[in-house]
Design an enzyme around this catalytic site. Structure first.
Site, PDB file in Angstrom:
ATOM      1  N   ILE A  55       1.962  18.319  26.554  1.00  0.00           N
ATOM      2  CA  ILE A  55       3.180  19.493  26.471  1.00  0.00           C
ATOM      3  C   ILE A  55       4.379  19.135  26.939  1.00  0.00           C
ATOM      4  O   ILE A  55       4.882  17.884  28.231  1.00  0.00           O
ATOM      5  CB  ILE A  55       3.058  20.535  27.599  1.00  0.00           C
TER       6      ILE A  55
ATOM      7  N   HIS B 138       7.033  19.781  29.045  1.00  0.00           N
ATOM      8  CA  HIS B 138       7.077  21.301  29.933  1.00  0.00           C
ATOM      9  C   HIS B 138       8.566  22.010  30.107  1.00  0.00           C
ATOM     10  O   HIS B 138       9.876  21.573  29.718  1.00  0.00           O
ATOM     11  CB  HIS B 138       6.737  21.208  31.675  1.00  0.00           C
TER      12      HIS B 138
ATOM     13  N   VAL C  95      -1.295  -8.387  33.656  1.00  0.00           N
ATOM     14  CA  VAL C  95      -0.461  -9.161  34.483  1.00  0.00           C
ATOM     15  C   VAL C  95      -1.326  -9.848  35.679  1.00  0.00           C
ATOM     16  O   VAL C  95      -2.100  -8.599  36.239  1.00  0.00           O
ATOM     17  CB  VAL C  95       1.065  -8.333  34.542  1.00  0.00           C
TER      18      VAL C  95
ATOM     19  N   ILE D 209       4.025   8.303  37.862  1.00  0.00           N
ATOM     20  CA  ILE D 209       4.341   8.822  36.614  1.00  0.00           C
ATOM     21  C   ILE D 209       3.611   9.731  36.679  1.00  0.00           C
ATOM     22  O   ILE D 209       2.525  10.265  35.522  1.00  0.00           O
ATOM     23  CB  ILE D 209       5.463   8.238  35.673  1.00  0.00           C
TER      24      ILE D 209
ATOM     25  N   SER E 266       2.274  14.247  35.813  1.00  0.00           N
ATOM     26  CA  SER E 266       2.823  15.460  35.051  1.00  0.00           C
ATOM     27  C   SER E 266       3.113  15.743  36.035  1.00  0.00           C
ATOM     28  O   SER E 266       3.440  16.058  37.560  1.00  0.00           O
ATOM     29  CB  SER E 266       1.283  16.151  35.165  1.00  0.00           C
TER      30      SER E 266
ATOM     31  N   CYS F  98     -15.461  15.039  10.814  1.00  0.00           N
ATOM     32  CA  CYS F  98     -16.659  13.683  10.854  1.00  0.00           C
ATOM     33  C   CYS F  98     -16.073  12.571  12.316  1.00  0.00           C
ATOM     34  O   CYS F  98     -17.521  12.455  12.654  1.00  0.00           O
ATOM     35  CB  CYS F  98     -16.825  13.997   9.766  1.00  0.00           C
TER      36      CYS F  98
ATOM     37  N   CYS G 252     -15.677   7.853   6.778  1.00  0.00           N
ATOM     38  CA  CYS G 252     -14.042   7.388   6.988  1.00  0.00           C
ATOM     39  C   CYS G 252     -14.461   5.872   7.215  1.00  0.00           C
ATOM     40  O   CYS G 252     -13.794   4.783   6.720  1.00  0.00           O
ATOM     41  CB  CYS G 252     -12.834   8.353   6.184  1.00  0.00           C
TER      42      CYS G 252
HETATM   43  C1  LIG Z   1      -5.275  14.952  32.465  1.00  0.00           C
HETATM   44  C2  LIG Z   1      -3.715  15.086  32.298  1.00  0.00           C
HETATM   45  C3  LIG Z   1      -2.544  16.163  31.590  1.00  0.00           C
HETATM   46  C4  LIG Z   1      -1.138  15.676  31.607  1.00  0.00           C
HETATM   47  N1  LIG Z   1      -0.817  16.666  30.489  1.00  0.00           N
HETATM   48  C5  LIG Z   1       0.752  16.697  31.121  1.00  0.00           C
HETATM   49  C6  LIG Z   1       1.619  17.046  29.919  1.00  0.00           C
HETATM   50  O1  LIG Z   1       1.038  18.188  29.272  1.00  0.00           O
HETATM   51  N2  LIG Z   1       2.911  17.095  30.248  1.00  0.00           N
HETATM   52  C7  LIG Z   1       3.704  16.360  30.541  1.00  0.00           C
HETATM   53  O2  LIG Z   1       4.450  15.893  30.849  1.00  0.00           O
HETATM   54  N3  LIG Z   1       2.656  15.567  31.983  1.00  0.00           N
HETATM   55  C8  LIG Z   1       1.397  15.311  31.310  1.00  0.00           C
HETATM   56  N4  LIG Z   1       0.684  14.286  32.299  1.00  0.00           N
HETATM   57  C9  LIG Z   1       1.157  13.678  32.226  1.00  0.00           C
HETATM   58  C10 LIG Z   1       1.376  12.239  31.728  1.00  0.00           C
HETATM   59  O3  LIG Z   1       0.696  11.516  30.878  1.00  0.00           O
HETATM   60  C11 LIG Z   1       2.105  10.472  32.737  1.00  0.00           C
HETATM   61  O4  LIG Z   1       2.889  11.380  33.348  1.00  0.00           O
HETATM   62  C12 LIG Z   1       2.367   9.689  31.943  1.00  0.00           C
HETATM   63  O5  LIG Z   1       2.085   9.887  30.720  1.00  0.00           O
HETATM   64  C13 LIG Z   1       2.503   8.174  32.890  1.00  0.00           C
HETATM   65  O6  LIG Z   1       2.758   7.306  31.769  1.00  0.00           O
HETATM   66  P1  LIG Z   1       2.924   5.974  32.654  1.00  0.00           P
HETATM   67  O7  LIG Z   1       3.352   5.609  31.238  1.00  0.00           O
HETATM   68  O8  LIG Z   1       3.946   6.111  33.832  1.00  0.00           O
HETATM   69  O9  LIG Z   1       1.247   5.045  32.310  1.00  0.00           O
HETATM   70  P2  LIG Z   1       0.706   5.289  30.848  1.00  0.00           P
HETATM   71  O10 LIG Z   1       0.079   5.426  30.148  1.00  0.00           O
HETATM   72  O11 LIG Z   1      -0.502   5.147  31.758  1.00  0.00           O
HETATM   73  O12 LIG Z   1       0.967   3.572  30.343  1.00  0.00           O
HETATM   74  C14 LIG Z   1       1.170   2.438  31.958  1.00  0.00           C
HETATM   75  C15 LIG Z   1       0.699   0.717  30.756  1.00  0.00           C
HETATM   76  O13 LIG Z   1       0.127   0.119  31.776  1.00  0.00           O
HETATM   77  C16 LIG Z   1      -0.492  -1.004  31.751  1.00  0.00           C
HETATM   78  N5  LIG Z   1      -0.882  -1.633  32.898  1.00  0.00           N
HETATM   79  C17 LIG Z   1      -1.967  -1.367  33.674  1.00  0.00           C
HETATM   80  N6  LIG Z   1      -1.568  -2.379  34.570  1.00  0.00           N
HETATM   81  C18 LIG Z   1      -1.482  -3.603  33.589  1.00  0.00           C
HETATM   82  C19 LIG Z   1      -1.409  -4.695  34.225  1.00  0.00           C
HETATM   83  N7  LIG Z   1      -2.188  -5.489  35.186  1.00  0.00           N
HETATM   84  N8  LIG Z   1      -1.058  -5.832  33.034  1.00  0.00           N
HETATM   85  C20 LIG Z   1      -0.858  -5.566  32.192  1.00  0.00           C
HETATM   86  N9  LIG Z   1      -0.612  -4.002  31.388  1.00  0.00           N
HETATM   87  C21 LIG Z   1      -1.080  -2.748  32.977  1.00  0.00           C
HETATM   88  C22 LIG Z   1      -1.465   0.246  31.167  1.00  0.00           C
HETATM   89  O14 LIG Z   1      -2.486  -0.715  29.961  1.00  0.00           O
HETATM   90  C23 LIG Z   1      -1.259   1.363  30.577  1.00  0.00           C
HETATM   91  O15 LIG Z   1      -1.109   1.499  28.758  1.00  0.00           O
HETATM   92  C24 LIG Z   1      -1.149  14.584  32.297  1.00  0.00           C
HETATM   93  C25 LIG Z   1      -2.027  13.209  32.223  1.00  0.00           C
HETATM   94  C26 LIG Z   1      -3.139  13.116  32.583  1.00  0.00           C
HETATM   95  C27 LIG Z   1      -4.021  12.974  32.844  1.00  0.00           C
END
Ligand SMILES: Cc1cc2nc3c(=O)[nH]c(=O)nc-3n(C[C@H](O)[C@H](O)[C@H](O)COP(=O)(O)OP(=O)(O)OC[C@H]3O[C@@H](n4cnc5c(N)ncnc54)[C@H](O)[C@@H]3O)c2cc1C
Length: 492
Positions: free
Chosen positions: A48, A50, A175, A342, A344, A447, A452
């Site tokens: 979403i 939001h 890392v 970071i 939701s 499926c 596929c």
């Molecule tokens: C159940 C759920 C529902 C949600 N619904 C919403 C919603 O509807 N709307 C909304 O706005 N937000 C929502 N969120 C929040 C949103 O999904 C997150 O805030 C956002 O995806 C966080 O992104 P990020 O890039 O910080 O983390 P990530 O996507 O986890 O990116 C971090 C990356 O770092 C990498 N990494 C970690 N450690 C290392 C390492 N040592 N070396 C190399 N790489 C590493 C990981 O592989 C990963 O790819 C939701 C979250 C969840 C779990």
């Protein structure tokens, strides 16, 4: 020239890369331990964008501001980057008097946050606005500006555009250390290589606290909070047009019932606090499924039969202390920047977080704008979305558009080939089935790839030289059984 390393190719790291790629004196590298982009928290969420009337500006002023700003930037970015999106609006549904008071609280927050058009709707107007809402509901809080995007496609689009703007990707490397010399960050060490850096940005999602500890920062822990989901086939009905959900709690925005971008029906999530050791506990539980079904039933008139469930899955939220985002530029070690915790609404806020981080960096170094920067990226052409005439013309130019490989989702061989090429472009070392799935939406349907997947594996094998039984879901050993069958066959 400053060498910038972003750890994490999730929605946050990739958004930061987009904003920073506009500056000519930054040489940017994004490192992720996964074989592809967007495979962390950003992969499995409710998707979403939001409206931000659920954010309390007294408790979380920065989160509220970034949510509101991010929401507006997404309107622009989805067009510039050709990200699948829809903006149907959302309704928080109240089923009793207590919940009605909750609506009033969020109406007040909407007023304070200047969220446009939010109002309480009741009686016949509610059911006219969204006919699938449970007839026993007493009112709803309608927020017309809510939208939804495909979160993994958003990550892929950002990565492709980043590459066009000179960003380098190192995928499939974890890392393991950050070297600090003379109180400055100097090197990022992975399980495979050492990369020199002047600025290191920690956007590592659930694992940001572990990255911070590598430079001696110990003042926070990221706790996992699990969310489970149930996905129904696109033939399931009723499917609300508006995004509907139960009243929020301090832990979660409630249980949602929504039509996804691909027109499947998604319900969930749960909100389960896990222990620090369970950051990868991506399991679906009986209790979780019951919780989702019970809550969804309260707000939707009728749930589709369970034989239309095509998948259950889990996402894990990165919960920072007090729910507050950790966004800072450290003086010691100089050049260590954090976009951590970071949770939701992080998907919504990600573009605004990126600008916030850019502003922090610009307080320490002089950023020089590039003369030429590519704003636009186009997605893969989907044969199923074209008119009959467009389809026929395309098939004349390239007959592989006429060879449908995934019958459930109508995906052609040409789209799969395009996905493989695009993976190469961003530096994916091993072509995976999940990578193709997220790019084309093949294997997404009824499926779930049973029919596929073998054909797609053969295409991957032909294009990459990998033996078909070594084509994997997620890289490495995650093959899906052909190898096992082959072994049995050879032993006979
Ligand atoms: C159940 C759920 C529902 C949600 N619904 C919403 C919603 O509807 N709307 C909304 O706005 N937000 C929502 N969120 C929040 C949103 O999904 C997150 O805030 C956002 O995806 C966080 O992104 P990020 O890039 O910080 O983390 P990530 O996507 O986890 O990116 C971090 C990356 O770092 C990498 N990494 C970690 N450690 C290392 C390492 N040592 N070396 C190399 N790489 C590493 C990981 O592989 C990963 O790819 C939701 C979250 C969840 C779990």
């Amino acid at each position: 020239m400053y060498r910038v390393i972003i750890i994490g190719a999730g929605i946050v790291g990739l958004s930061i890369a987009r904003v920073l790629s506009r500056f000519e004196n930054l040489k940017i590298t994004v490192i992720d331990k996964n074989p592809d982009v967007g495979w962390g928290v950003s992969k499995a969420n409710t998707s979403i964008i939001h409206p931000c009337h659920e954010e309390d500006p007294d408790k979380h002023p920065l989160r509220t501001k970034l949510c509101l700003e991010g929401h507006n930037i997404w309107y622009k970015w989805v067009r510039e980057l050709d990200i699948p999106n829809r903006w149907p609006g959302e309704i928080i549904v109240a089923t009793n008097e207590d919940e009605y008071h909750v609506l009033k609280h969020y109406l007040e927050l909407a007023r304070r946050n200047n969220v446009p058009g939010v109002r309480i709707v009741d009686g016949e107007e509610l059911f006219k606005l969204e006919p699938s809402i449970n007839r026993s509901s007493i009112a709803g809080l309608y927020a017309p500006s809510a939208g939804s995007i495909d979160p993994v496609q958003a990550c892929i689009a950002l990565a492709e555009n980043n590459v066009d703007n000179g960003v380098r990707f190192v995928l499939g490397e974890k890392v393991v250390d950050i070297v600090v010399k003379d109180k400055h960050v100097k090197e990022v060490v992975t399980n495979n290589n050492v990369y020199e850096a002047d600025i290191v940005i920690n956007a590592a999602g659930l694992f940001a606290d572990e990255i911070a500890r590598m430079v001696g920062i110990n003042d926070y822990i990221i706790y996992p909070r699990r969310g489970q989901y149930i996905l129904f086939d696109k033939t399931a009905s009723p499917k609300p047009d508006k995004i509907i959900h139960t009243t929020p709690t301090p832990k979660t925005k409630g249980v949602y019932v929504l039509k996804t971008i691909e027109e499947t029906l998604l319900i969930g999530p749960t909100a389960e606090d896990l222990s620090i050791e369970e950051k990868e506990a991506n399991i679906v539980t009986k209790e979780g499924i019951s919780f989702i079904l019970e809550n969804a039933k309260k707000i939707i008139e009728k749930l589709p039969p369970m034989n239309l469930v095509i998948r259950t899955f889990t996402g894990i939220r990165p919960e920072p202390p007090n729910g507050s985002y950790i966004l800072r530029f450290h003086e010691e070690p100089w050049g260590f920047v954090e976009a951590a915790g970071i949770r939701s609404p992080g998907l919504t806020a990600a573009p605004a977080i990126a600008y916030y981080i850019k502003n922090l960096i610009s307080q320490h170094i002089d950023l020089k704008l590039k003369k030429k920067w590519i704003r636009i990226r186009k997605g893969i052409i989907k044969i199923k979305d074209l008119s009959r005439i467009e389809r026929n013309n395309l098939i004349k130019q390239n007959p592989k558009y006429g060879r449908i490989i995934c019958q459930c989702m109508g995906v052609s061989e040409a789209e799969i080939l395009e996905a493989i090429n695009r993976m190469r472009k961003i530096g994916v070392k091993e072509t995976t089935l999940d990578g193709i799935k997220f790019r084309t939406h093949s294997m997404y349907g009824r499926c779930q790839g049973t029919f596929c997947r073998p054909l797609i594996s053969l295409i991957v094998s032909r294009e990459t030289g990998l033996e078909p039984w070594k084509v994997s879901f997620k890289g490495g050993n995650s093959t899906y059984g052909i190898g096992f069958v082959k072994e049995l066959f050879m032993k006979r």
